[in-house]
Write a protein that holds these residues in place. Structure first.
Motif, PDB file in Angstrom:
ATOM      1  N   GLU A  69     160.911 -36.586  73.147  1.00 32.91           N
ATOM      2  CA  GLU A  69     160.096 -37.556  73.874  1.00 32.91           C
ATOM      3  C   GLU A  69     158.641 -37.092  73.943  1.00 32.91           C
ATOM      4  OE1 GLU A  69     161.505 -37.849  77.910  1.00 32.91           O
ATOM      5  OE2 GLU A  69     161.339 -35.694  78.238  1.00 32.91           O
ATOM      6  N   PHE A 104     164.697 -37.868  72.185  1.00 34.10           N
ATOM      7  CA  PHE A 104     165.482 -36.911  72.942  1.00 34.10           C
ATOM      8  C   PHE A 104     164.811 -36.766  74.299  1.00 34.10           C
ATOM      9  CE2 PHE A 104     166.718 -34.936  68.809  1.00 34.10           C
ATOM     10  CZ  PHE A 104     168.084 -34.853  69.006  1.00 34.10           C
ATOM     11  N   GLU A 105     165.590 -36.646  75.344  1.00 33.41           N
ATOM     12  CA  GLU A 105     165.045 -36.368  76.662  1.00 33.41           C
ATOM     13  C   GLU A 105     164.915 -34.851  76.807  1.00 33.41           C
ATOM     14  OE1 GLU A 105     165.936 -37.985  81.079  1.00 33.41           O
ATOM     15  OE2 GLU A 105     167.636 -37.129  80.016  1.00 33.41           O
ATOM     16  N   LYS A 106     163.702 -34.390  77.024  1.00 30.62           N
ATOM     17  CA  LYS A 106     163.444 -32.951  77.088  1.00 30.62           C
ATOM     18  C   LYS A 106     164.306 -32.260  78.144  1.00 30.62           C
ATOM     19  CE  LYS A 106     159.718 -29.653  76.834  1.00 30.62           C
ATOM     20  NZ  LYS A 106     158.301 -29.459  76.583  1.00 30.62           N
ATOM     21  N   ALA A 107     164.498 -32.909  79.276  1.00 33.62           N
ATOM     22  CA  ALA A 107     165.256 -32.300  80.374  1.00 33.62           C
ATOM     23  C   ALA A 107     166.718 -32.048  80.012  1.00 33.62           C
ATOM     24  CB  ALA A 107     165.177 -33.190  81.613  1.00 33.62           C
ATOM     25  N   THR A 108     167.270 -32.838  79.091  1.00 33.49           N
ATOM     26  CA  THR A 108     168.689 -32.698  78.767  1.00 33.49           C
ATOM     27  C   THR A 108     168.944 -32.095  77.395  1.00 33.49           C
ATOM     28  OG1 THR A 108     168.797 -34.958  77.901  1.00 33.49           O
ATOM     29  CG2 THR A 108     169.320 -34.636  80.256  1.00 33.49           C
ATOM     30  N   TYR A 109     167.905 -31.851  76.627  1.00 32.10           N
ATOM     31  CA  TYR A 109     168.078 -31.252  75.296  1.00 32.10           C
ATOM     32  C   TYR A 109     168.351 -29.765  75.435  1.00 32.10           C
ATOM     33  CZ  TYR A 109     167.195 -29.518  70.630  1.00 32.10           C
ATOM     34  OH  TYR A 109     167.316 -28.906  69.416  1.00 32.10           O
ATOM     35  N   CYS A 110     169.276 -29.274  74.620  1.00 31.71           N
ATOM     36  CA  CYS A 110     169.581 -27.854  74.644  1.00 31.71           C
ATOM     37  C   CYS A 110     170.010 -27.412  73.244  1.00 31.71           C
ATOM     38  CB  CYS A 110     170.704 -27.567  75.635  1.00 31.71           C
ATOM     39  SG  CYS A 110     171.078 -25.807  75.828  1.00 31.71           S
TER      40      CYS A 110
END
Length: 115
Positions: A69, A104-110
């Motif tokens: 994102e 991609f949502e940065k907070a949930t990407y791993c």
């Protein structure tokens, strides 16, 4: 990051070498200057069976782009146009060529380096 997954009819691989398709999509993404080149990932998934295009079996290419994102709508539109333009040049006889870009949502990407 980013990821470009190319879905296509298997016959596409008779029109161009898979490596060339992958490299051209990679280069089109590089040319946007939105990503660091080593971060770009491109994969190709040909479909031999079990697909329809407009109710028939015919050649198609659809790219699914997933990027982190933070890019503007205009940047994503330019990315889409660059990749589709390159594929259109490579496959002038293919009627169905498309792309969509998802964030991609940065907070949930791993990934594994993050754990």
């Amino acid at each position: 990051m980013p990821h470009f997954v190319i879905h296509c009819s298997e016959n596409i691989l008779n029109l161009q070498q898979p490596e060339k398709i992958i490299l051209e999509v990679h280069q089109a993404a590089v040319n946007t200057k939105l990503f660091d080149e080593p971060d770009i990932k491109v994969r190709l998934n040909p479909f031999k069976e079990h697909y329809l295009v407009g109710g028939k079996r015919g050649d198609f290419i659809h790219v699914f782009g997933s990027i982190m994102e933070g890019r503007s709508t205009n940047q994503k539109a330019d990315l889409s146009k660059n990749i589709v333009s390159k594929l259109k040049d490579m496959f002038p006889s293919v009627k169905f060529i498309a792309i969509n870009i998802d964030d991609f949502e940065k907070a949930t990407y791993c990934n594994k380096t993050m754990v």
